[in-house]
Design a protein around this motif. Structure first.
Motif, mmCIF file in Angstrom:
data_model
loop_
_atom_site.group_PDB
_atom_site.id
_atom_site.type_symbol
_atom_site.label_atom_id
_atom_site.label_comp_id
_atom_site.label_asym_id
_atom_site.label_seq_id
_atom_site.Cartn_x
_atom_site.Cartn_y
_atom_site.Cartn_z
ATOM 1 N N LEU A 76 10.225 -19.991 53.293
ATOM 2 C CA LEU A 76 8.980 -19.917 52.129
ATOM 3 C C LEU A 76 8.325 -21.563 51.989
ATOM 4 O O LEU A 76 7.336 -21.735 51.961
ATOM 5 N N ALA A 80 4.812 -23.270 52.582
ATOM 6 C CA ALA A 80 4.118 -24.207 51.645
ATOM 7 C C ALA A 80 3.523 -25.342 52.102
ATOM 8 O O ALA A 80 2.573 -25.762 51.811
ATOM 9 N N ILE A 88 7.928 -25.586 46.775
ATOM 10 C CA ILE A 88 7.916 -24.076 46.412
ATOM 11 C C ILE A 88 7.097 -24.044 45.377
ATOM 12 O O ILE A 88 6.465 -22.941 44.897
ATOM 13 N N GLU A 89 7.694 -24.554 44.131
ATOM 14 C CA GLU A 89 7.213 -24.491 43.027
ATOM 15 C C GLU A 89 5.491 -24.508 42.873
ATOM 16 O O GLU A 89 4.538 -23.744 42.299
ATOM 17 N N THR A 92 4.093 -21.645 44.666
ATOM 18 C CA THR A 92 4.228 -20.668 43.754
ATOM 19 C C THR A 92 2.993 -20.566 42.877
ATOM 20 O O THR A 92 2.226 -19.337 42.518
ATOM 21 N N ARG A 93 3.014 -21.596 42.110
ATOM 22 C CA ARG A 93 1.613 -21.756 41.058
ATOM 23 C C ARG A 93 0.211 -21.315 41.606
ATOM 24 O O ARG A 93 -0.392 -20.370 40.869
ATOM 25 N N PHE A 95 -0.323 -19.664 44.443
ATOM 26 C CA PHE A 95 -0.497 -18.602 44.923
ATOM 27 C C PHE A 95 -0.354 -17.420 43.965
ATOM 28 O O PHE A 95 -1.194 -16.508 44.159
ATOM 29 N N ARG A 96 0.119 -17.546 42.945
ATOM 30 C CA ARG A 96 0.180 -16.654 41.874
ATOM 31 C C ARG A 96 -1.213 -16.548 41.329
ATOM 32 O O ARG A 96 -1.652 -15.607 40.853
ATOM 33 N N ALA A 102 4.065 -13.232 42.778
ATOM 34 C CA ALA A 102 4.695 -14.341 43.555
ATOM 35 C C ALA A 102 4.881 -14.139 45.011
ATOM 36 O O ALA A 102 4.975 -13.148 45.418
ATOM 37 N N PRO A 103 4.938 -15.291 45.744
ATOM 38 C CA PRO A 103 4.925 -15.175 47.163
ATOM 39 C C PRO A 103 6.315 -14.319 47.453
ATOM 40 O O PRO A 103 6.299 -13.824 48.521
ATOM 41 N N ALA A 104 7.470 -14.406 46.815
ATOM 42 C CA ALA A 104 8.676 -13.986 47.188
ATOM 43 C C ALA A 104 8.431 -12.444 47.123
ATOM 44 O O ALA A 104 8.813 -11.636 47.967
#
Length: 292
Positions: A76, A80, A88-89, A92-93, A95-96, A102-104
Motif C-alpha cells: 500500500l 501511495a 499511507i495516512e 488514505t484521506r 482516496f476516501r 478506504a484503500p485497504a
C-alpha cells in the motif's frame, strides 16, 4: 482553446504514467507554452469539465491507484508513493475523499469505486443560448458598496447573497444609486474572489454596490474594489431567474470564448439588473477580457 485543454489532459496522463508523479503539474508554465494565461485556462477547464483541474487530477490519480489495488498490489505504501503521497495516512484521506471507502477495503473487496474517466474536450457549436455580446473599453473605475464573504454556489439562488441584500434598508439602496456615476449603471451584483476554478462552497467576496469614476469621493463606510482600464465583454440576458443567467455564464465558456479571439483576465464578474422580479430578470453580465 479546445486543443489546449486536450493537451492539458494528455499532460496529466503522461504524469500519471510515470513511476512517481510529482505532487503538482505546472499549469502556469503549460499555459504560457500554449500562448494563454493560467487564469483563463483554469476558468475554461472548470466551466467545461464541471470541476477544477486540481480536482480532475486528484480523481484521475485515485482512479489509477484504485485500479492497482483491485489488481492485487501488495504494498500500500508503494502505491501511495507512486501517486505522490508520502504516507499511507495522507493517501488514505485522499482516496476516501474520492471513492468514499478506504484503500485497504478496495484491495480486499474490489470496491465500491467512483472512477473518473479520462476527459476529452470537443467543440460543439449548438447555439442553444443566444449570445448578444458587446465589447466595451472602460477607463479605470471603482466598484463601491457593501461586501460580504459568501460561499460559491453554481446553481440556484444563493441564500447568503439574498440575506446580505435584504439586510439593507431602502434608504441605503437609494444612497448607493445616487453615488453611482459611471457604467455599468445602477445597482450591481459583483462577485470578486475565488480562484478561477474554485469548487462550490469556496468563499467569495460579494459586493452589493455601484460603479464610480476614479475621481469620486467615496464615503468611509463603503467597501471599494479598484479596477484598471481594460476591455469588458457585456452579455445580455433575459428570462427565468436565476436559471437563464447561470446558463448564459456557462455558454460563455462552451460557445463564445472557444470561437472568439478573447480570453478572460483577472477581475470580478458584474451583473447589472435592468428588470428584476423573484422569477424573471433582464440583465447584463460584464466579464473582464483581453485579446487572446
Amino acid at each position: 482553446m479546445i486543443g489546449t485543454l486536450n493537451a492539458l489532459i494528455d499532460l496529466v496522463e503522461d504524469a500519471l504514467d510515470q513511476d512517481r508523479p510529482g505532487p503538482d503539474i505546472d499549469i502556469a508554465a503549460f499555459a504560457r507554452a500554449h500562448a494563454t494565461t493560467e487564469y483563463h485556462l483554469r476558468r475554461m477547464f472548470a466551466s467545461l469539465a464541471g470541476m477544477p483541474v486540481s480536482e480532475y487530477i486528484r480523481r484521475r490519480r485515485m482512479t489509477r491507484a484504485a485500479a492497482e489495488l483491485v489488481s492485487g498490489a501488495p504494498d500500500l505504501l508503494a502505491v501511495a508513493v507512486r501517486h505522490g503521497y508520502g504516507s499511507i495516512e495522507a493517501f488514505t484521506r485522499a482516496f476516501r475523499a474520492v471513492h468514499g471507502t478506504a484503500p485497504a477495503q478496495v484491495r480486499r473487496d474490489g470496491g465500491p469505486l467512483r472512477t473518473q474517466p479520462m476527459l476529452r474536450f470537443r467543440l460543439s457549436v449548438e447555439g442553444r443560448v443566444p449570445m448578444d455580446v458587446t465589447i466595451t473599453e472602460r477607463p479605470a473605475f471603482a466598484l463601491v458598496g457593501h461586501a460580504a464573504e459568501v460561499p460559491l454556489i453554481h446553481e440556484g439562488v444563493n441564500p447568503h447573497i439574498q440575506a446580505h441584500i435584504a439586510s439593507f434598508a431602502p434608504e441605503e439602496h437609494q444612497r448607493l444609486k445616487e453615488l453611482g456615476n459611471t457604467d455599468p449603471a445602477g445597482i450591481l451584483a459583483v462577485s470578486d474572489g475565488p480562484e478561477p476554478d474554485a469548487a462550490e462552497g469556496t468563499p467569495l467576496r460579494y459586493l452589493h454596490g455601484v460603479a464610480v469614476s476614479k475621481s469620486t469621493t467615496v464615503p468611509g463606510d463603503l467597501d471599494i474594489i479598484d479596477l484598471p482600464a481594460g476591455s469588458w465583454a457585456v452579455f445580455a440576458s433575459s428570462g427565468a431567474f436565476p436559471e437563464t443567467l447561470q446558463s448564459l455564464w456557462a455558454a460563455t465558456a462552451t460557445e463564445w470564448f472557444p470561437s472568439n479571439p478573447w480570453r478572460l483576465r483577472p477581475g470580478p464578474s458584474i451583473v447589472r439588473y435592468l428588470e428584476f422580479t423573484e422569477t424573471h430578470a433582464t440583465c447584463e453580465l460584464w466579464l473582464p477580457v483581453e485579446r487572446a
